[in-house]
Write an enzyme that holds these catalytic residues in place. Structure first.
Site, PDB file in Angstrom:
ATOM      1  N   CYS A  40      -1.136 -10.694 -17.683  1.00  0.00           N
ATOM      2  CA  CYS A  40       0.109  -9.977 -17.906  1.00  0.00           C
ATOM      3  C   CYS A  40       0.461  -9.394 -16.730  1.00  0.00           C
ATOM      4  O   CYS A  40       1.746  -9.055 -16.344  1.00  0.00           O
ATOM      5  CB  CYS A  40      -0.165  -8.703 -19.070  1.00  0.00           C
ATOM      6  N   HIS A  83      -2.302  -2.901 -20.211  1.00  0.00           N
ATOM      7  CA  HIS A  83      -1.163  -4.055 -20.278  1.00  0.00           C
ATOM      8  C   HIS A  83      -0.100  -3.762 -19.442  1.00  0.00           C
ATOM      9  O   HIS A  83       0.288  -2.563 -19.216  1.00  0.00           O
ATOM     10  CB  HIS A  83      -1.029  -4.272 -21.699  1.00  0.00           C
TER      11      HIS A  83
END
Length: 398
Positions: free
Chosen positions: A32, A340
């Protein structure tokens, strides 16, 4: 992403930008950090257009020696040439090349998006520098050069000076060209860089000024920067962080400055300011701080307001430098070693939210929810980490 894609197309309706593509990127296990930065770079339109031009001028990329530049150009071409308006693309070739080239990114551990961005841009520059080597050698043998503050200037047979060579990388990750904003060319030679493609990593110039408090002589040293890494405080703003960045520091006691004029150590005042503003201004908020008492890094969830329109008049010699926010890389999570990354992107006056494979529209007002937390302990862990601003022509925002 069929349903999500159709939902996005339905939300935009007749306002879907002609020729634009909104594609999510597949996550290959903690990639990510890579996906969020790639989306921000893709929607840095000048950079994207020049990269696609590079692809068009090097049609045999598939046959060429593979590197991060060819993989990135291929990925951008894949996205832009899709028949569908929305969908998901797997940046497999790019990620494989990244991991092959740098062992830091081979593990499935949480990576730093800012570290990746710096590595990628520096690597692209190195590749272009090598590719430009033969052409540069030809130029050097065909015409003599003069050394001056604007870097090596070619001189033709009549003794007339020619402008330094400027490439697409210079245009995007350097100071704006003089014909656009009436700025001088980057001070190349005084920085010891010469006229090379490595300047592509230098999107602007900082001036480090030190004033001797005895003789009041000011010593100025220029240095280039790829992005600005700013210390942050609770309930602050980008403007205040920039002011702190350029604030005056007194050098005394063990930190005294050696003054060449006085020929001795003296108390002095030191400050850093932006001498030449870049085309694309990348601001890195230093949200991960090493805490000695804890013996580890801690994430600072501080609320830092970043405006949609930013003025740099308080730190830049050019008071008309104004910027418009077009992308934000957001870190989601409470700590530095896990979490994330997602990205917010402005495209054709619409704000989009990219979360790996998923893409959706968001309202402009939603951007402020990523400023950070006003209180130390909060359920909100989605914080702006890397900000991408594009300079507005003629100092007029729209």
């Amino acid at each position: 992403m069929g349903a999500a894609g159709s939902k996005l197309e339905k939300a935009l309706g007749d306002q879907f930008p002609e020729g634009e593509r909104y594609f999510g990127l597949e996550n290959f296990g903690n990639t990510c950090y890579c996906n969020s930065v790639l989306q921000a770079l893709y929607f840095c339109v000048p950079f994207r257009e020049q990269l696609l031009d590079y692809y068009s001028n090097n049609k045999n990329l598939a046959d060429a020696d593979e590197n991060l530049l060819t993989c990135l150009a291929d990925l951008f071409m894949q996205i832009s040439s899709q028949k569908k308006k929305t969908g998901v693309i797997a940046p497999k070739r790019f990620v494989q090349r990244l991991k092959k080239q740098n062992e830091i990114f081979r593990s499935y551990m949480h990576q730093d998006a800012h570290e990746f961005l710096n590595y990628l841009l520096n690597e692209l520059v190195d590749i272009l520098e090598k590719e430009a080597g033969p052409a540069k050698s030809d130029q050097e043998t065909s015409s003599p050069t003069e050394k001056n503050a604007n870097g090596p200037t070619r001189v033709d047979d009549n003794g007339d000076k020619k402008e330094p060579l400027v490439t697409w990388v210079h245009k995007n990750f350097q100071v704006y060209l003089s014909e656009l904003f009436k700025l001088d060319y980057l001070v190349l030679n005084t920085l010891g860089l010469g006229l090379t493609f490595s300047l592509a990593m230098c999107i602007g110039i900082l001036t480090n000024e030190t004033k001797c408090l005895r003789c009041e002589t000011v010593t100025a040293r220029d240095e280039t920067f790829l992005d600005l890494s700013l210390d942050i405080e609770q309930n602050s703003s980008i403007t205040s962080c920039l002011k702190n960045f350029s604030s005056t520091e007194t050098l005394n006691a063990e930190d005294k400055f050696f003054c060449d004029k006085c020929c001795s150590l003296q108390e002095a005042q030191k400050r850093m300011k932006i001498k030449k503003p870049p085309h694309i201004l990348v601001i890195h908020l230093k949200r991960f701080k090493y805490i000695e008492q804890l013996g580890r890094y801690k994430k600072l969830s501080y609320r830092v307001v970043f405006p949609l329109e930013l003025k740099l008049s308080n730190t830049v010699e050019d008071a008309d430098a104004e910027y418009s926010l077009f992308a934000v890389v957001v870190h989601v999570g409470s700590g530095p070693n896990h979490g994330h990354y997602v990205s917010l992107v402005k495209s054709h006056n619409h704000w989009l939210f990219f979360d790996d494979e998923n893409v959706e529209m968001i309202d402009e007002s939603a951007v402020q929810t990523f400023f950070g937390s006003a209180q130390e302990y909060s359920s909100n862990t989605d914080h702006g980490y890397i900000l991408f601003y594009e300079r507005v022509p003629n100092g007029s925002t729209s």
